[in-house]
Design an enzyme around this catalytic site. Sequence first.
Site, short mmCIF file in Angstrom:
data_model
loop_
_atom_site.label_atom_id
_atom_site.label_comp_id
_atom_site.label_asym_id
_atom_site.label_seq_id
_atom_site.Cartn_x
_atom_site.Cartn_y
_atom_site.Cartn_z
N ARG A 164 -4.75 -13.40 7.72
CA ARG A 164 -4.27 -13.32 6.34
C ARG A 164 -3.49 -14.54 5.90
NH1 ARG A 164 -5.34 -8.36 3.37
NH2 ARG A 164 -6.36 -7.02 4.89
N SER A 174 -12.35 -2.54 0.42
CA SER A 174 -12.09 -3.78 1.16
C SER A 174 -13.43 -4.45 1.50
CB SER A 174 -11.32 -3.46 2.45
OG SER A 174 -10.16 -2.73 2.14
N LYS A 206 0.82 -1.21 0.00
CA LYS A 206 0.00 0.00 0.00
C LYS A 206 0.86 1.27 0.00
CE LYS A 206 -3.76 -2.51 0.55
NZ LYS A 206 -4.67 -2.75 -0.57
N HIS A 239 -5.98 0.79 -6.87
CA HIS A 239 -6.35 -0.30 -5.96
C HIS A 239 -7.36 -1.20 -6.68
CE1 HIS A 239 -8.17 -1.38 -1.76
NE2 HIS A 239 -7.24 -2.24 -2.11
C1 OXD Z 1 -6.05 -4.79 1.72
C2 OXD Z 1 -7.04 -3.73 1.89
O1 OXD Z 1 -5.76 -5.17 0.58
O2 OXD Z 1 -7.42 -3.43 3.02
O3 OXD Z 1 -5.50 -5.25 2.73
O4 OXD Z 1 -7.47 -3.18 0.89
MN MN Z 2 -6.48 -3.86 -0.91
#
Ligand code: OXD
Ligand code: MN
Length: 613
Positions: free
Chosen positions: A395, A278, A236, A256
């Site tokens: 994750r 998200s 990010k 994104h």
């Molecule tokens: C991610 C998001 O990809 O929050 O983690 O967009």
């Molecule tokens: Mn993301």
Amino acid sequence: MTTTSNDSLTIADGHAHVVATTRKDLLDWVAEIARLTKPMNIQWCDGSLSERQDLIALMVESETLIPLNGELRPNSFLARSNPDDVARVEGRTFICSESEKDAGPTNNWHDPDDMRSTLSGLFTESMRGRTMYVIPFLMGPVGSPVTRVGVEITDSPYVVVSMGTMTRMGRIALDVIESGADWVKAVHSVGAPLEAGEADVAWPCNSTKYISHFPESREIWSFGSAYGGNALLGKKSFALRIASAMARDEGWLAEHMMLVRITSPEGQVAHIAAAFPSACGKTNFAMMQPTLPGWTVETLGDDIVWMWIDENGLLRALNPEAGFFGVAPGTSEATNPVAIQTLWGNTIFTNVALTDNGDVWWEGLTKEKPAHLTDWTGKSWSPESGTPAAHPNSRFTVAIDQCPTAAPEWSDPRGVVVDAIIFGGRRSHTMPLVTEARSWAHGVYLGATMASERTAAAEGTLGELRRDPFAMAPFTGYNVGDHWAHWLSIGERLRVSGRFPRIFHVNWFRRGDDGQFLWPGFGDNIRVVKWMMERLQGTVGGVVSPVGTLPKLGDLDLHGLDMDVADANAILSVDGADIESDAVDAQTLLTTIGATVPDEVWSENAETIELCS
Ligand code: OXD
Ligand code: MN
């Protein structure tokens, strides 16, 4: 190359990780950060398998990584973070542009000089007792016009191993630097120096967190967190926040988005980039298993897309990352079988639950909850515990190479030509299943005003509508109004070839009067994509509405779906009063952004309202 952290960098011979650079600017910077942070030693990362294995062994020993059962999940590990370090922290993420106006009202701006002095205090001796790793990395494949280089310095081996999956890391990037490329500076410290003899903890971090970006000098400084986007600075921080500022200056786009290739049974091919906030199923779309026979979806990217205009005036795109850092909960054989296959092994899981036979579990993985687990905090868990076994933001980190649907072109430096761009959000009401924008400018308006209802996993009040322009609200490294103007300027440049990707807006999440979702979603989303491809070919018409062109009911392939006509009508319905009040609501955002909002965006807002009457 292992070096001691005095002023001159001395090479300790015979170490397995010898990496040399002749770039004085890089050597000087590494020395400068070492002088500031005072690590115990310095290790240059070459990206080799042996280096990865050594670091993993080190982390198994320090209990940062728990090896999973090798028969069930080969070469895979579980990390449990500190419970105070479980997600990106938007409130502690700063854009430190020279002028506050350049950060815009959607970013946390901080004065750069002031931030530099805060950071230099925090980073002073912050790596004491730890190894400082130097990670050269590429965002994008070697040889692409958009590929960019970074160097992350970190005191976290977890970050090194994760960056090794998420980026092209080590020697390959150093070679590009050697050839003269510019590189972005990214400094990361968990902010947990060790006193002599002090035992380490499994997940060192600091309750003070700063994720700071300096868009003008293209620098990132991250302190206090080892989690995801806070610490894997290629993602990010670089590929969106810093890269969006580079892209504005250099005439390309850093977005994104996910990226896929769709092939119809007749062999028609389209490349589609899609932006969703998200928790809207972006990864599921990127790995879709279509329910319509003969259709295929191939994966090119799941989170970030860089786009540029080539010498023929075509918009091309590639995914600058090399791995997936995906949300585990909700991923199952039913919702995303491709992800499940991708995770067969060679995966690092963070904050999921551990089964009694050494495998992983998370909410939604199986219908039946296991009778006993160890939860993400390391405590014994049973379905009666009443708490989630896996953290909602747990994750997996895995290489794209492992994805069975990855298109070989995912790493082609030429990228792919973009045929369509999709914006979308989670909306119970108002927005129909799909519309096509009237024009590029209208598409920019749909992206600018896109919105999503908050889910339990997101910050804020459940169900509240959050405007998330281009799904970039926390990720645009400059003024959001200038981002919209930049999109419009890309449209101007596409006029030369006349080859505009078509822009669509989708909403998989509309609910009926009974509160139930109207659309099955997942693999059935191919039905919507099929209509888009027919629009690209010019074989279907549509119905004009204030939010763009809707499918005629008969043009949407609903064969084999258990959907009655009333529901099909409901999901395609556009209520003028609802759209008008939504457009009026969007004006709050435009007014907040103020002077940088392009006139075209205001005119599209006015036109939307006018079309409602
Ligand atoms: C991610 C998001 O990809 O929050 O983690 O967009
Ligand atoms: Mn993301």
